[in-house]
Write a protein that holds these residues in place. Structure first.
Motif, PDB file in Angstrom:
ATOM      1  N   LEU A  21       6.864 -26.064   7.374  1.00  0.00           N
ATOM      2  CA  LEU A  21       6.930 -24.704   6.836  1.00  0.00           C
ATOM      3  C   LEU A  21       8.043 -24.578   5.797  1.00  0.00           C
ATOM      4  O   LEU A  21       7.859 -23.963   4.748  1.00  0.00           O
ATOM      5  N   GLU A  22       9.189 -25.179   6.071  1.00  0.00           N
ATOM      6  CA  GLU A  22      10.272 -25.109   5.091  1.00  0.00           C
ATOM      7  C   GLU A  22       9.892 -25.809   3.791  1.00  0.00           C
ATOM      8  O   GLU A  22      10.282 -25.367   2.704  1.00  0.00           O
ATOM      9  N   SER A  23       9.120 -26.884   3.898  1.00  0.00           N
ATOM     10  CA  SER A  23       8.750 -27.631   2.695  1.00  0.00           C
ATOM     11  C   SER A  23       7.902 -26.821   1.727  1.00  0.00           C
ATOM     12  O   SER A  23       7.812 -27.164   0.550  1.00  0.00           O
ATOM     13  N   THR A  24       7.296 -25.729   2.212  1.00  0.00           N
ATOM     14  CA  THR A  24       6.472 -24.902   1.318  1.00  0.00           C
ATOM     15  C   THR A  24       7.313 -24.125   0.318  1.00  0.00           C
ATOM     16  O   THR A  24       6.807 -23.694  -0.721  1.00  0.00           O
ATOM     17  N   GLY A  25       8.574 -23.890   0.648  1.00  0.00           N
ATOM     18  CA  GLY A  25       9.455 -23.135  -0.226  1.00  0.00           C
ATOM     19  C   GLY A  25       9.286 -21.633  -0.170  1.00  0.00           C
ATOM     20  O   GLY A  25      10.014 -20.902  -0.861  1.00  0.00           O
ATOM     21  N   VAL A  26       8.339 -21.155   0.667  1.00  0.00           N
ATOM     22  CA  VAL A  26       8.080 -19.712   0.726  1.00  0.00           C
ATOM     23  C   VAL A  26       8.089 -19.160   2.153  1.00  0.00           C
ATOM     24  O   VAL A  26       7.959 -17.951   2.343  1.00  0.00           O
ATOM     25  N   ALA A  27       8.241 -20.020   3.151  1.00  0.00           N
ATOM     26  CA  ALA A  27       8.148 -19.597   4.552  1.00  0.00           C
ATOM     27  C   ALA A  27       9.489 -19.658   5.257  1.00  0.00           C
ATOM     28  O   ALA A  27       9.581 -19.974   6.442  1.00  0.00           O
ATOM     29  N   GLY A  28      10.545 -19.321   4.530  1.00  0.00           N
ATOM     30  CA  GLY A  28      11.862 -19.331   5.130  1.00  0.00           C
ATOM     31  C   GLY A  28      12.382 -20.741   5.353  1.00  0.00           C
ATOM     32  O   GLY A  28      11.763 -21.735   4.965  1.00  0.00           O
ATOM     33  N   ARG A  29      13.538 -20.783   6.000  1.00  0.00           N
ATOM     34  CA  ARG A  29      14.146 -22.058   6.389  1.00  0.00           C
ATOM     35  C   ARG A  29      14.286 -22.037   7.916  1.00  0.00           C
ATOM     36  O   ARG A  29      15.388 -21.903   8.452  1.00  0.00           O
ATOM     37  N   PRO A  30      13.178 -22.138   8.620  1.00  0.00           N
ATOM     38  CA  PRO A  30      13.187 -21.907  10.076  1.00  0.00           C
ATOM     39  C   PRO A  30      13.952 -22.975  10.846  1.00  0.00           C
ATOM     40  O   PRO A  30      13.777 -24.171  10.618  1.00  0.00           O
ATOM     41  N   GLN A  31      14.794 -22.503  11.742  1.00  0.00           N
ATOM     42  CA  GLN A  31      15.558 -23.359  12.647  1.00  0.00           C
ATOM     43  C   GLN A  31      15.699 -22.625  13.977  1.00  0.00           C
ATOM     44  O   GLN A  31      15.344 -21.449  14.090  1.00  0.00           O
ATOM     45  N   ALA A  32      16.268 -23.311  14.968  1.00  0.00           N
ATOM     46  CA  ALA A  32      16.515 -22.691  16.275  1.00  0.00           C
ATOM     47  C   ALA A  32      17.853 -21.954  16.230  1.00  0.00           C
ATOM     48  O   ALA A  32      18.796 -22.276  16.954  1.00  0.00           O
ATOM     49  N   TYR A  33      17.929 -20.935  15.378  1.00  0.00           N
ATOM     50  CA  TYR A  33      19.189 -20.219  15.161  1.00  0.00           C
ATOM     51  C   TYR A  33      19.696 -19.512  16.413  1.00  0.00           C
ATOM     52  O   TYR A  33      20.895 -19.243  16.525  1.00  0.00           O
ATOM     53  N   PHE A  34      18.798 -19.184  17.333  1.00  0.00           N
ATOM     54  CA  PHE A  34      19.173 -18.332  18.458  1.00  0.00           C
ATOM     55  C   PHE A  34      19.235 -19.083  19.781  1.00  0.00           C
ATOM     56  O   PHE A  34      19.356 -18.468  20.841  1.00  0.00           O
ATOM     57  N   ARG A  35      19.171 -20.403  19.728  1.00  0.00           N
ATOM     58  CA  ARG A  35      19.377 -21.221  20.933  1.00  0.00           C
ATOM     59  C   ARG A  35      20.859 -21.142  21.296  1.00  0.00           C
ATOM     60  O   ARG A  35      21.715 -21.541  20.521  1.00  0.00           O
ATOM     61  N   GLU A  36      21.166 -20.617  22.470  1.00  0.00           N
ATOM     62  CA  GLU A  36      22.552 -20.274  22.810  1.00  0.00           C
ATOM     63  C   GLU A  36      23.532 -21.437  22.646  1.00  0.00           C
ATOM     64  O   GLU A  36      24.614 -21.243  22.066  1.00  0.00           O
ATOM     65  N   PRO A  37      23.209 -22.668  23.099  1.00  0.00           N
ATOM     66  CA  PRO A  37      24.185 -23.755  22.919  1.00  0.00           C
ATOM     67  C   PRO A  37      24.478 -24.070  21.458  1.00  0.00           C
ATOM     68  O   PRO A  37      25.547 -24.606  21.137  1.00  0.00           O
ATOM     69  N   GLY A  38      23.552 -23.749  20.569  1.00  0.00           N
ATOM     70  CA  GLY A  38      23.756 -24.059  19.166  1.00  0.00           C
ATOM     71  C   GLY A  38      24.409 -22.954  18.365  1.00  0.00           C
ATOM     72  O   GLY A  38      24.789 -23.173  17.197  1.00  0.00           O
ATOM     73  N   GLU A  39      24.580 -21.773  18.955  1.00  0.00           N
ATOM     74  CA  GLU A  39      25.116 -20.643  18.193  1.00  0.00           C
ATOM     75  C   GLU A  39      26.530 -20.892  17.654  1.00  0.00           C
ATOM     76  O   GLU A  39      26.818 -20.534  16.503  1.00  0.00           O
ATOM     77  N   PRO A  40      27.443 -21.507  18.421  1.00  0.00           N
ATOM     78  CA  PRO A  40      28.773 -21.762  17.851  1.00  0.00           C
ATOM     79  C   PRO A  40      28.722 -22.651  16.610  1.00  0.00           C
ATOM     80  O   PRO A  40      29.504 -22.452  15.662  1.00  0.00           O
ATOM     81  N   MET A  41      27.817 -23.619  16.613  1.00  0.00           N
ATOM     82  CA  MET A  41      27.685 -24.486  15.451  1.00  0.00           C
ATOM     83  C   MET A  41      27.235 -23.704  14.227  1.00  0.00           C
ATOM     84  O   MET A  41      27.801 -23.830  13.137  1.00  0.00           O
ATOM     85  N   TRP A  42      26.205 -22.858  14.406  1.00  0.00           N
ATOM     86  CA  TRP A  42      25.729 -22.053  13.288  1.00  0.00           C
ATOM     87  C   TRP A  42      26.801 -21.071  12.828  1.00  0.00           C
ATOM     88  O   TRP A  42      27.032 -20.898  11.621  1.00  0.00           O
ATOM     89  N   ALA A  43      27.458 -20.416  13.769  1.00  0.00           N
ATOM     90  CA  ALA A  43      28.490 -19.442  13.413  1.00  0.00           C
ATOM     91  C   ALA A  43      29.605 -20.102  12.602  1.00  0.00           C
ATOM     92  O   ALA A  43      30.103 -19.536  11.621  1.00  0.00           O
ATOM     93  N   GLY A  44      29.999 -21.314  13.007  1.00  0.00           N
ATOM     94  CA  GLY A  44      31.015 -22.031  12.269  1.00  0.00           C
ATOM     95  C   GLY A  44      30.548 -22.409  10.878  1.00  0.00           C
ATOM     96  O   GLY A  44      31.305 -22.309   9.901  1.00  0.00           O
ATOM     97  N   ARG A  45      29.285 -22.826  10.784  1.00  0.00           N
ATOM     98  CA  ARG A  45      28.728 -23.203   9.488  1.00  0.00           C
ATOM     99  C   ARG A  45      28.680 -22.000   8.550  1.00  0.00           C
ATOM    100  O   ARG A  45      28.866 -22.138   7.331  1.00  0.00           O
ATOM    101  N   TRP A  46      28.445 -20.821   9.106  1.00  0.00           N
ATOM    102  CA  TRP A  46      28.350 -19.609   8.279  1.00  0.00           C
ATOM    103  C   TRP A  46      29.699 -18.933   8.068  1.00  0.00           C
ATOM    104  O   TRP A  46      29.780 -17.911   7.371  1.00  0.00           O
ATOM    105  N   GLY A  47      30.748 -19.461   8.680  1.00  0.00           N
ATOM    106  CA  GLY A  47      32.074 -18.887   8.501  1.00  0.00           C
ATOM    107  C   GLY A  47      32.289 -17.581   9.233  1.00  0.00           C
ATOM    108  O   GLY A  47      33.128 -16.770   8.833  1.00  0.00           O
ATOM    109  N   LEU A  48      31.559 -17.379  10.322  1.00  0.00           N
ATOM    110  CA  LEU A  48      31.734 -16.142  11.091  1.00  0.00           C
ATOM    111  C   LEU A  48      32.982 -16.234  11.958  1.00  0.00           C
ATOM    112  O   LEU A  48      33.231 -17.259  12.599  1.00  0.00           O
TER     113      LEU A  48
END
Length: 244
Positions: A25-52
């Motif tokens: 889906l991401e390779s289409t360039g029009v369907a977002g950049r889907p990831q498991a953003y809301f998987r609880e163990p991964g949230e600190p990693m995403w938050a750090g990457r986004w500078g939150l």
């Protein structure tokens, strides 16, 4: 074609090809950049990457996920496993208490017009074997890095049986949620995805009201992990179950 959604969620259980589908889906360039953003163990990693900051509220986390997960046309995509959905709507309910208990309304308040893609696997035994092996090795993607705590894979009939039951429970839970909320998801069977990645991806684009840009290629970013060891475990479990 006019988009019929601002956001979509791929609803699944582990080892149904969800990472493969997200990459397509991401390779289409029009369907977002889907990831498991809301998987609880991964949230600190995403938050750090986004500078939150550590003091950021859930509404800020969601806004950052939207910014990261949208393509230029404004469409956002993400993956939800059963269990993660409850976590998301509970947290959104705290942000928007007037909508607490109204799952779809909460999701649409946060993500706009929201649609759902349901991904499941007919061969539940193969799914359970793949899940068990990933849990043991802590390696979830062929080209990824193993999470801490992994070890060499070992056959475990009781573990396979437990996961077969869990998969059935989670699939049934998704179906109950869709029915209770009046949601009609776009349904994707893993076996169909495996046989025709491009066709299945195009079907999801059509469901979302999206056109594949001219000249754009739909391409996978993940390799198959299943191998002879998976096949041997499946054959052994089937043989032993037939004897009992």
């Amino acid at each position: 074609m006019t988009s019929t959604a601002d956001s979509y969620f791929v609803c699944a259980t582990p080892r149904t090809g969800s990472s493969l589908l997200l990459g397509l889906l991401e390779s289409t360039g029009v369907a977002g950049r889907p990831q498991a953003y809301f998987r609880e163990p991964g949230e600190p990693m995403w938050a750090g990457r986004w500078g939150l900051p550590s003091t950021a509220g859930y509404d800020e986390y969601v806004r950052a996920a939207l910014a990261a997960g949208r393509t230029d046309n404004g469409v956002f995509g993400a993956k939800l496993m059963w269990g993660t959905l409850d976590l998301v709507v509970d947290r959104l309910g705290a942000v928007h208490p007037g909508l607490a208990g109204h799952d779809v309304e909460l999701l649409e308040r946060a993500f706009g017009r929201t649609r759902f893609v349901y991904l499941w696997r007919d061969d539940v035994l193969a799914q359970a074997v793949s899940w068990l092996r990933a849990e043991q090795t802590r390696l979830w993607e062929a080209d990824g890095e193993a999470e801490p705590g992994g070890h060499a894979p070992g056959y475990d009939a009781a573990g396979i049986e437990e996961l077969v039951e869990r998969i059935g429970e989670h699939n049934a839970a998704w179906e109950r949620w869709f029915a209770s909320c009046g949601v009609q998801p776009h349904r994707v069977r893993y076996e169909d995805l495996d046989a025709d990645q491009t066709g299945v991806t195009r079907g999801i684009l059509a469901f979302l009201g999206l056109d594949l840009p001219e000249g754009r290629k739909i391409a996978p970013s993940h390799r198959r992990q299943s191998d002879e060891l998976n096949a041997a475990w499946i054959e052994r479990y089937s043989r032993e179950s037939a004897r009992s």
